[in-house]
Write an enzyme that holds these catalytic residues in place. Structure first.
Site, PDB file in Angstrom:
ATOM      1  N   CYS A 135       0.834  -1.206   0.000  1.00  0.00           N
ATOM      2  CA  CYS A 135       0.000   0.000   0.000  1.00  0.00           C
ATOM      3  C   CYS A 135       0.865   1.252   0.000  1.00  0.00           C
ATOM      4  O   CYS A 135       1.397   1.649   1.035  1.00  0.00           O
ATOM      5  CB  CYS A 135      -0.923  -0.005   1.211  1.00  0.00           C
ATOM      6  SG  CYS A 135      -1.942   1.470   1.334  1.00  0.00           S
ATOM      7  N   CYS A 138      -0.335   4.108   2.186  1.00  0.00           N
ATOM      8  CA  CYS A 138      -0.076   3.915   3.620  1.00  0.00           C
ATOM      9  C   CYS A 138       1.392   4.153   3.945  1.00  0.00           C
ATOM     10  O   CYS A 138       1.724   4.788   4.936  1.00  0.00           O
ATOM     11  CB  CYS A 138      -0.403   2.490   4.062  1.00  0.00           C
ATOM     12  SG  CYS A 138      -1.878   1.793   3.345  1.00  0.00           S
ATOM     13  N   ASP A 139       2.285   3.604   3.145  1.00  0.00           N
ATOM     14  CA  ASP A 139       3.692   3.525   3.550  1.00  0.00           C
ATOM     15  C   ASP A 139       4.656   4.365   2.711  1.00  0.00           C
ATOM     16  O   ASP A 139       5.841   4.445   3.029  1.00  0.00           O
ATOM     17  CB  ASP A 139       4.154   2.055   3.499  1.00  0.00           C
ATOM     18  CG  ASP A 139       3.335   1.189   4.461  1.00  0.00           C
ATOM     19  OD1 ASP A 139       2.971   1.697   5.535  1.00  0.00           O
ATOM     20  OD2 ASP A 139       3.057   0.026   4.129  1.00  0.00           O
TER      21      ASP A 139
END
Ligand code: NDP
Length: 313
Positions: A135, A138-139
């Site tokens: 993701c 997200c990261d």
């Protein structure tokens, strides 16, 4: 004898727990089954920095524990167990838990999520949370001015590569074929981006690095006379080879798209069956964020409450 409930929630990610918070506050006495991975996909991530309301960030497991406590505070009945079969042919709907117990539910909120696909390499597990991610939203932030690779040639991979190009110094796209499957417009954007280098006909063999990812070993043109092994230095390795929505047990009753995402009436969590709602990633091929999942969980609980009121149940 079968247990009867007014509102059954299947799944314990942000969608399921948010549905449980709203449904319990609306006095629907919801029962929630947590499924295989209590807390859902977020329990496998480390820091969550993009969920509104956590200015200093929060770990995925902590956030899920908070959501669970919040649902329990209002009386949601949260249980271990996995939905293993469904009969949605007539209300009340029958959901089998762990192949034995059957719950009869007037309303069902499906919040079973989707799982990112991985290549199946041992190194993906070895460096999980240490450079391997599925993701970018997200990261990606952790790779400011670093080098990253994205595996896949579909729309998700193109989107992730473009997103990462705003953060990272360099983005490699590792594509196994000699063309991209992504839509034309996404391809054009990727090709025009000077930070993205596309490695066509490359397959991943493994990752290298001491504790954290520092490089990727690839094989170029596998099986061809000019097959070649190559290595690139990277700090982050992002999988974008598709997701598998957890919708198998509902497929005989609910319409899904080719990949298995449950189809809902646009802008609502309503499925083709009255009283059955789908929220979170199992019905969302596009956004797949904790906050969007939570939002549709809320919508599903409100829909369930209205449905029960209309039916006088
Ligand atoms: P797709 O199935 O479209 O693409 C998956 C990609 O991963 C393909 O390039 C595929 O390669 C590759 N792949 C699959 N397995 C492997 C493997 N084992 N090793 C290496 N590569 C692999 O998935 P997406 O998640 O990209 O998209 C899913 C759906 O969602 C699509 O319909 C897409 O259009 C849609 N979508 C739309 C968006 C938008 O409109 N903004 C954004 C994101 C997704 P190969 O081609 O060789 O099979």
């Amino acid at each position: 004898m079968n247990e009867k409930v007014r509102c059954l929630i299947i799944g314990s990610g942000p969608a399921g727990y948010t549905a449980a918070i709203y449904a319990s506050r609306a006095n629907l006495s919801p029962v929630l089954y947590e499924g295989m991975q209590p807390g859902g996909q977020l329990t496998t991530t480390t820091e969550v920095e993009n969920f509104p309301g956590y200015p200093s960030g929060v770990t995925g497991p902590e956030m899920m524990e908070d959501l669970k406590k919040q649902a329990e505070r209002f009386g949601a009945d949260i249980r271990f167990g996995m939905a293993t079969a469904a009969d949605l042919s007539a209300a009340p709907y029958k959901i089998t838990i762990d192949n034995e117990k059957v719950i009869e539910a007037e309303t069902v909120i499906i919040a079973t999520g989707a799982d990112a696909k991985y290549l199946g390499l041992p190194d993906e597990k070895k460096y999980s949370g240490s450079g391997v991610s599925a993701c970018a939203t997200c990261d990606g932030f952790f790779y400011r001015n670093r080098k990253v690779a994205v595996v896949g040639g579909g729309d998700t991979a193109a989107e992730e590569a473009l997103y990462l190009s705003n953060i990272a110094e360099k983005v490699y796209m590792i594509i196994r074929k000699d063309y991209m499957r992504a839509s034309k417009i996404m391809q054009e954007r990727v090709f025009a981006n000077p930070k993205i280098e596309i490695l066509f006909e490359h397959e991943t063999e493994g990752l290298t690095g001491d504790k954290v990812v520092q490089g990727v070993n690839l094989v170029k043109r596998r099986g061809k006379p000019d097959e070649e092994k190559v290595h690139y230095e990277i700090d982050g390795f992002f999988l974008a080879i598709g997701h598998k929505p957890n919708s198998d047990i509902f497929k005989d009753y609910l319409e899904t798209d080719d990949v298995g995402y449950i189809k809902v009436v646009p802008g609502t969590p309503r499925t083709s069956i009255p009283g059955v709602f789908a929220s979170g990633d199992v019905a969302d091929p596009l956004y797949r964020q904790a906050v969007t999942a939570a939002a549709t969980g809320c919508m599903a609980a409100i829909e369930a409450e209205r449905y029960l009121t209309e039916k006088g149940l």
